[in-house]
Write an enzyme that holds these catalytic residues in place. Structure first.
Site, short mmCIF file in Angstrom:
data_model
loop_
_atom_site.label_atom_id
_atom_site.label_comp_id
_atom_site.label_asym_id
_atom_site.label_seq_id
_atom_site.Cartn_x
_atom_site.Cartn_y
_atom_site.Cartn_z
N ASN A 138 49.12 79.55 76.67
CA ASN A 138 49.20 80.58 77.71
C ASN A 138 47.85 81.28 77.79
OD1 ASN A 138 50.38 82.43 79.59
ND2 ASN A 138 50.60 83.94 77.95
N HIS A 175 46.37 85.08 78.76
CA HIS A 175 46.85 86.44 78.96
C HIS A 175 45.65 87.35 79.22
CE1 HIS A 175 49.51 89.86 78.71
NE2 HIS A 175 48.63 90.44 77.94
N ASP A 180 53.61 87.08 74.13
CA ASP A 180 52.15 87.25 74.04
C ASP A 180 51.70 87.43 72.58
OD1 ASP A 180 51.98 87.11 76.83
OD2 ASP A 180 52.26 89.28 77.04
N SER A 191 42.69 86.25 76.67
CA SER A 191 42.95 85.46 75.46
C SER A 191 43.74 84.22 75.83
CB SER A 191 43.82 86.25 74.46
OG SER A 191 43.30 87.54 74.21
C1 GAR Z 1 45.75 85.43 85.27
O1 GAR Z 1 44.91 86.54 85.26
C2 GAR Z 1 46.51 85.33 83.97
O2 GAR Z 1 45.79 85.81 82.87
C3 GAR Z 1 47.70 86.20 84.24
O3 GAR Z 1 48.04 85.94 85.57
C4 GAR Z 1 46.86 85.60 86.30
C5 GAR Z 1 47.13 84.34 87.06
O4 GAR Z 1 46.09 84.04 87.93
N1 GAR Z 1 48.78 85.91 83.35
C6 GAR Z 1 49.59 86.82 82.84
O5 GAR Z 1 49.52 87.98 83.12
C7 GAR Z 1 50.63 86.26 81.91
N2 GAR Z 1 51.18 87.30 81.11
P1 GAR Z 1 46.04 82.63 88.68
O6 GAR Z 1 47.43 82.39 89.28
O7 GAR Z 1 45.00 82.81 89.73
O8 GAR Z 1 45.69 81.58 87.68
#
Ligand code: GAR
Length: 218
Positions: A113, A115, A151, A142
Site C-alpha cells: 500500500n 499511504h 496503515d 510511505s
Molecule cells: C495517494 O495520495 C495515496 O497515497 C492515497 O490516495 C492517493 C491516490 O492517488 N492513499 C491513501 O490515502 C490510502 N490510505 P491516485 O489515485 O492518484 O494514485
C-alpha cells in the site's frame, strides 16, 4: 528484465484518479518493472483509474460495494475476482476501503500500500491537513506491506517533503503525490525482482531487515 524468470503478475486496486497506477504502467512499459498488470479493480464506478487501465489494454473491473450486504461479502467477492488472475502481488493504489482481516491475511506478504504520511504518523484520512495543523516541518509518503493493522504494516520506503510557512494543503498534497509516483514503482520493481519480501512482520530487502522507517533510514 530478469532473464529466465517469468514476469510477475500484479492486480492493482484503485478508488480514484489512479496517478500511482499510471506511474506503475509507465515504468512497466519502460522495462523498469518486470511485471504485467493482469487487472485493475475499483470499488467506484467513476474511478479514473479504470479508464487509465482501459487505455492501456488492461482488464478494468468495477465491483460496487453498495451491492453487498457486508464488508465480509464484498471482500470475499473481491478475493475471488483477484484470484482468477493468480497474482504474485496486490498493489493498493489509492484504494480507499478498510479491508477485512481475512482478506489481508490471504494476501499477507504479497500486498503493498502507499499511504500519504510518514508512518507511523497520521494513519487514516486527511493526512496533509493533519501534518500542517501539527506544525510539522516535514511530511511525505510511505510504501508498506499490508497487515491487519490499518496503515500499520512494515514500511519499505518513505519519501519526505518540506512543509513551508502558510502551507496550502493542496500544494502539499501535490508535492507528496509527485514523490509517490517516483517511489511506488521503485518498491514494486524490488518486489518483482525477488529482492523484497516480508518475514516476521519486517520488510526485508536484499536479505537485510529494514528499519521502522524503511530503506534509506537507519
Ligand atoms: C495517494 O495520495 C495515496 O497515497 C492515497 O490516495 C492517493 C491516490 O492517488 N492513499 C491513501 O490515502 C490510502 N490510505 P491516485 O489515485 O492518484 O494514485
Amino acid at each position: 528484465m530478469t532473464e529466465g524468470k517469468q514476469a510477475k503478475s500484479i492486480v492493482v486496486l484503485v478508488s480514484g484518479n489512479g496517478s500511482n497506477l499510471q506511474a506503475i504502467i509507465d515504468q512497466i512499459n519502460l522495462g523498469k518493472i518486470d511485471a504485467k498488470i493482469a487487472a485493475v479493480v475499483a470499488n467506484k464506478e467513476n474511478a479514473y483509474g479504470l479508464t487509465r487501465a482501459e487505455n492501456s489494454g488492461i482488464p478494468a473491473i468495477f465491483i460496487d460495494h453498495n451491492s453487498f450486504d457486508s464488508r465480509e461479502e464484498y471482500d470475499q467477492n473481491l478475493m475471488c475476482t483477484i484470484d482468477k488472475y493468480k497474482p504474485d502481488l496486490i498493489v493498493l493504489a489509492g484504494f480507499m476501503r478498510i479491508l477485512t482481516t481475512e482478506f489481508v491475511e490471504h494476501y499477507q506478504g504479497r500486498m503493498l500500500n502507499i499511504h500519504p504520511s510518514l508512518l507511523p504518523k497520521y494513519k487514516g484520512l486527511n493526512t496533509h491537513q493533519r501534518a500542517i495543523d501539527a506544525e510539522d516541518s516535514e511530511h511525505g509518503a510511505s510504501v508498506h506491506f499490508v497487515t491487519p493493522e490499518l496503515d500499520g504494516g512494515p514500511v519499505v520506503l518513505q519519501s519526505k517533503v518540506p512543509i513551508f510557512a502558510q502551507q496550502q494543503t493542496e500544494e502539499l498534497a501535490q508535492r507528496v503525490q509527485e514523490q509517490e509516483r517516483n517511489m511506488y514503482p521503485l518498491v514494486i520493481a524490488w518486489f518483482c525482482a525477488d529482492r523484497l519480501k516480508m518475514a516476521n512482520n519486517k520488510a526485508i530487502l536484499d536479505d537485510k531487515e529494514l528499519s521502522e522507517m524503511g530503506y534509506a533510514v537507519g
